[in-house]
Design an enzyme around this catalytic site. Structure first.
Site, mmCIF file in Angstrom:
data_model
loop_
_atom_site.group_PDB
_atom_site.id
_atom_site.type_symbol
_atom_site.label_atom_id
_atom_site.label_comp_id
_atom_site.label_asym_id
_atom_site.label_seq_id
_atom_site.Cartn_x
_atom_site.Cartn_y
_atom_site.Cartn_z
ATOM 1 N N LYS A 177 0.886 -1.157 0.000
ATOM 2 C CA LYS A 177 0.000 0.000 0.000
ATOM 3 C C LYS A 177 0.927 1.211 0.000
ATOM 4 O O LYS A 177 1.500 1.579 1.036
ATOM 5 C CB LYS A 177 -0.910 0.006 1.218
ATOM 6 N N ARG A 195 -6.176 11.953 -7.731
ATOM 7 C CA ARG A 195 -7.388 11.254 -7.336
ATOM 8 C C ARG A 195 -8.527 12.223 -7.006
ATOM 9 O O ARG A 195 -9.690 11.943 -7.286
ATOM 10 C CB ARG A 195 -7.080 10.393 -6.108
HETATM 11 S S1 IVH Z 1 -6.376 -0.390 -4.770
HETATM 12 C C1 IVH Z 1 -10.587 0.031 -6.068
HETATM 13 N N1 IVH Z 1 -3.836 -0.838 -4.361
HETATM 14 O O1 IVH Z 1 -4.667 3.610 -1.112
HETATM 15 C C2 IVH Z 1 -9.166 -0.142 -5.706
HETATM 16 N N2 IVH Z 1 -4.734 1.224 -3.607
HETATM 17 O O2 IVH Z 1 -7.590 3.724 0.191
HETATM 18 C C3 IVH Z 1 -8.757 0.751 -4.605
HETATM 19 N N3 IVH Z 1 -3.073 2.706 -2.572
HETATM 20 O O3 IVH Z 1 -5.447 6.478 -2.263
HETATM 21 C C4 IVH Z 1 -7.336 1.016 -4.540
HETATM 22 N N4 IVH Z 1 -1.350 1.367 -2.808
HETATM 23 O O4 IVH Z 1 -4.018 5.292 -4.027
HETATM 24 C C5 IVH Z 1 -4.846 0.024 -4.193
HETATM 25 N N5 IVH Z 1 -1.592 -1.383 -4.080
HETATM 26 C C6 IVH Z 1 -2.599 -0.519 -3.938
HETATM 27 C C7 IVH Z 1 -2.423 0.737 -3.318
HETATM 28 C C8 IVH Z 1 -3.520 1.583 -3.175
HETATM 29 C C9 IVH Z 1 -1.759 2.552 -2.369
HETATM 30 C C10 IVH Z 1 -3.832 3.909 -2.175
HETATM 31 C C11 IVH Z 1 -4.723 4.440 -3.236
HETATM 32 C C12 IVH Z 1 -5.795 5.163 -2.465
HETATM 33 C C13 IVH Z 1 -5.804 4.447 -1.156
HETATM 34 C C14 IVH Z 1 -7.040 3.604 -1.051
#
Ligand code: IVH
Length: 713
Positions: free
Chosen positions: A142, A163
């Site tokens: 993440k 975003r």
């Molecule tokens: S998936 C529908 N994968 O975390 C899919 N998000 O709360 C939703 N983020 O600001 C996101 N690493 O930018 C996904 N490997 C990852 C991620 C990720 C960071 C961030 C994303 C968003 C937040 C989601």
């Protein structure tokens, strides 16, 4: 927007809301929901608008979850302005807005393996799978940077956007174009994809972040508090040339939208999340690597293990991450599971335990070391940091306190990263109300309560020292060190024993350790024959120690493990050192003049000689053994044979600790920049030395983290 007084009140209110667990009656819930609105909005403002949070993500999430729980219990308390009712914070800048092709949602959070287990069970329920069935997941980092959405049409990058609020972001195509890991052209057409939207995160590699900051400092610009701020700020710069300077990189973690030339939805094209990410890698995107930071797991247990692995090794990762993301691998199952209004049901974030937290600095106490150095220790209101309760942290020395302008009563930001001991990052100046007291470093020994002994500070050293201890405090520290693992390593002999035996009047000096009356010990409360016999055996064993252990256990200033090993290889008997002069000592590689003088001082004091003779007569070995002869300097280490110098204020260790570490790992510590210098380690607010080293062009410049990182490797 918020006065200092408001901020203090909101901060206190936030802390008090953290402890709440049970669901209250409606009347109380109304009041609590209102409080939660206030504090969550405040923390969002600190985080998103000020880029300077005063609460950890972990604590913020707790407040958010608490609000969700109250709203779930009393749905009529949900108001349209509740923080739970929006996908993301307000937009704050004047870039043209860009509507995303599909909404960018958030992720639900989890914190441990049990949460993941619950997630697995609930998703299997939704999918109508058996509880025991194995469901495949992909786990990936993440990333903690700035989220981006990239649109490609007919293989060309046509739009980059932040975003924003999840539905609309800010268009920043020109900025995206200067990020080298974002291909301007990618061959989606080979799979029949005409238009796609990719989601990813823009980041700065931690090692590059330090370089970016150093360059900014050199140009007199303000430095960034962390890599995330530098990355998110970088995305929104008006001038793409400036963006380029920040060395931004983009990881892609999701194919969010895909249509073919007939406008048909072909998002399911690659069957699995694993497949689509691999495909993106094939056409030139930067993606997490399978087997390293991404893993296809056959069930939730494997996924939880991978999450826990990265929780433990987070500090080895070259980018900032604040957790892992667990995603159902099969795209048709993802589609079947669907979405709530906030997040996909098929994915969950596994948030790492907070590395940082804020707490109150209650008081400063002082400890004396074995050579009389006075160390200030901050007493904190206990706080959870990466799974451990922290209530004491070292403030190292007077300069550390003054460079951070710490005051008693301050709210301070504390960090604990990996194995590094917890330390204070900064005081939250905004939260001061004027009642804070400056920390006045004592003039007299703070341990000795009966006599006034003025502290001294040797030039070039950071510590104040008590020069003539009359209260026994230093003797006690010397004894504790002498018997400890780093000294004679007497198994089972610890601080508690030293204190007890000293209280009984049995331990006045180091020789007393070897003439303890085990009969008398066995009669002490809580001891008995068994522990007395065990202690006797351990002490007898220690008497046979090689002399390198003996030298090290004498507490001669700077005579640590490595120097003791080196010296022990040069002498036949410990008392030989009586005859050694400065020239002879400094002729030994790696023995510097300061240590040499300390050794001379120690061995020309007749009291010490008498003590050593006494120890020998009590059976302690003072003659060179084979083990001493074998002692070789640590070869092949990251610093062996290198010269090193430290400048600026170090955050994770004192200057002396740093020097010691360098020495032990084979480096020679220099005191000034010269052409002989190999490595300069740069702390905060580094000044002319950094510039001189840069001008030389031959010096390797390392941040404190890089220095520690090299040691680990
Ligand atoms: S998936 C529908 N994968 O975390 C899919 N998000 O709360 C939703 N983020 O600001 C996101 N690493 O930018 C996904 N490997 C990852 C991620 C990720 C960071 C961030 C994303 C968003 C937040 C989601």
């Amino acid at each position: 927007m918020y006065s200092q007084k408001d901020q203090r009140r909101l901060f206190q209110l936030s802390k008090s809301l953290l402890g709440k667990q049970t669901i209250p009656n409606k009347l109380e819930a109304v009041a609590e929901v209102q409080d939660l609105h206030y504090v969550i909005k405040y923390h969002e403002w600190r985080y998103y608008i000020q880029n300077d949070p005063v609460f950890s993500d972990y604590d913020y999430d707790h407040l958010f979850k608490r609000l969700e729980a109250l709203e779930a219990e009393y749905p009529d308390l949900i108001s349209s302005d509740s923080p739970t009712q929006r996908v993301s914070p307000d937009l704050t800048s004047d870039f043209p807005s860009a509507e995303h092709l599909t909404p960018m949602l958030s992720l639900a959070n989890s914190y441990n393996a049990e949460d993941l287990q619950d997630f697995d069970e609930s998703i299997k329920r939704v999918l109508g799978l058996e509880k025991e069935a194995d469901l495949e997941y992909v786990v990936e980092p993440k990333f903690d940077g700035g989220t981006i959405a990239l649109v490609y049409e007919n293989d060309l990058l046509t739009r980059g956007a932040t975003r924003g609020n999840g539905k609309k972001g800010e268009e920043m195509t020109n900025n995206a174009r200067v990020i080298h890991s974002i291909p301007l052209k990618a061959e989606f057409s080979k799979w029949g994809l005409q238009k796609v939207e990719l989601r990813g995160e823009v980041l700065i590699k931690i090692s590059n972040f330090d370089k970016v900051n150093a360059a900014r400092e050199k140009n007199g610009e303000s430095i960034f508090a962390n890599a995330r701020n530098a990355a998110t700020g970088g995305l929104r710069m008006k001038n793409p040339k400036e963006v380029e300077k920040r060395k931004l990189e983009a990881f892609i973690y999701q194919l969010g939208y895909a249509i073919d030339e007939n406008g048909r939805d072909v998002l399911g094209k690659f069957q699995s999340h694993h497949g689509s990410i691999e495909a993106l890698g094939q056409v030139g995107f930067k993606i997490p690597k399978e087997g390293y930071d991404r893993k296809l797991c056959k069930n939730i247990k494997e996924a939880a293990d991978f999450c826990n692995y990265w929780q433990e090794h987070r500090d080895e990762y070259p980018y900032e991450i604040d957790g892992m993301v667990v995603k159902v691998n099969d795209l048709s199952l993802q589609e079947e599971a669907g979405y709530t209004s906030h997040h996909p049901r098929w994915a969950i974030a596994f948030k790492f335990k907070a590395k940082q937290a804020t707490t109150k600095l209650l008081n400063v106490e002082y400890q004396v070391g074995k050579i009389g150095s006075i160390t200030p220790v901050a007493k904190l209101e206990p706080v959870q940091l990466a799974g451990v309760t922290v209530s004491n942290v070292s403030l190292h020395n007077e300069d550390f306190i003054s460079s951070k302008d710490l005051r008693i009563g301050d709210t301070v930001l504390v960090e604990r990263a990996g194995d590094v001991i917890p330390y204070i990052v900064k005081a939250m100046e905004d939260l001061r109300d004027g009642s804070e007291d400056p920390i006045e470093f004592p003039k007299n020994c703070p341990i000795n309560k009966t006599e006034e002994i003025e502290l001294i500070r040797v030039e070039g050293e950071a510590a104040w020292r008590c020069p003539t201890c009359t209260c026994g405090a230093q003797d006690m520290q010397r004894l504790i060190f002498h018997v400890s693992k780093s000294g004679m390593d007497i198994d089972g002999f610890g601080k508690a024993y030293v204190e007890k035996f000293q209280e009984m009047g049995w331990l006045k000096n180091l020789a007393d350790v070897y003439r303890l009356d085990y009969e008398a010990i066995s009669k002490l409360e809580g001891f008995g024959t068994r522990s007395a016999t065990k202690l006797e055996a351990a002490i007898n064993q220690a008497k046979k120690n090689p002399i390198k252990k003996v030298l090290q256990s004498l507490t001669v200033h700077h005579l640590g493990k490595r120097a003791s090993e080196i010296l022990s290889g040069e002498i036949k008997h410990v008392l030989d050192l009586q005859d050694w002069d400065l020239e002879r000592l400094t002729s030994i590689k790696d023995i510097g003049p300061v240590l040499a003088q300390n050794v001379i001082d120690y061995f020309s004091d007749q009291k010490n000689i008498a003590l050593l003779k006494e120890m020998e007569s009590l059976g302690v070995n003072l003659s060179q053994t084979d083990e001493d002869k074998k002692a070789e300097p640590i070869e092949g280490g990251p610093f062996s044979g290198k010269t090193i110098l430290f400048t600026g204020s170090l955050q994770k260790m004192s200057r002396n600790e740093a020097k010691k570490i360098a020495l032990m790992n084979g480096a020679k510590v220099l005191s000034a920049i010269s052409s002989k210098l190999n490595i300069l380690v740069v702390g905060e607010k580094a000044g002319s030395k950094l510039k001189k080293a840069q001008d030389l062009g031959t010096v390797e410049i390392l941040s404190e983290e890089e220095f520690l990182g090299l040691l680990e490797s």
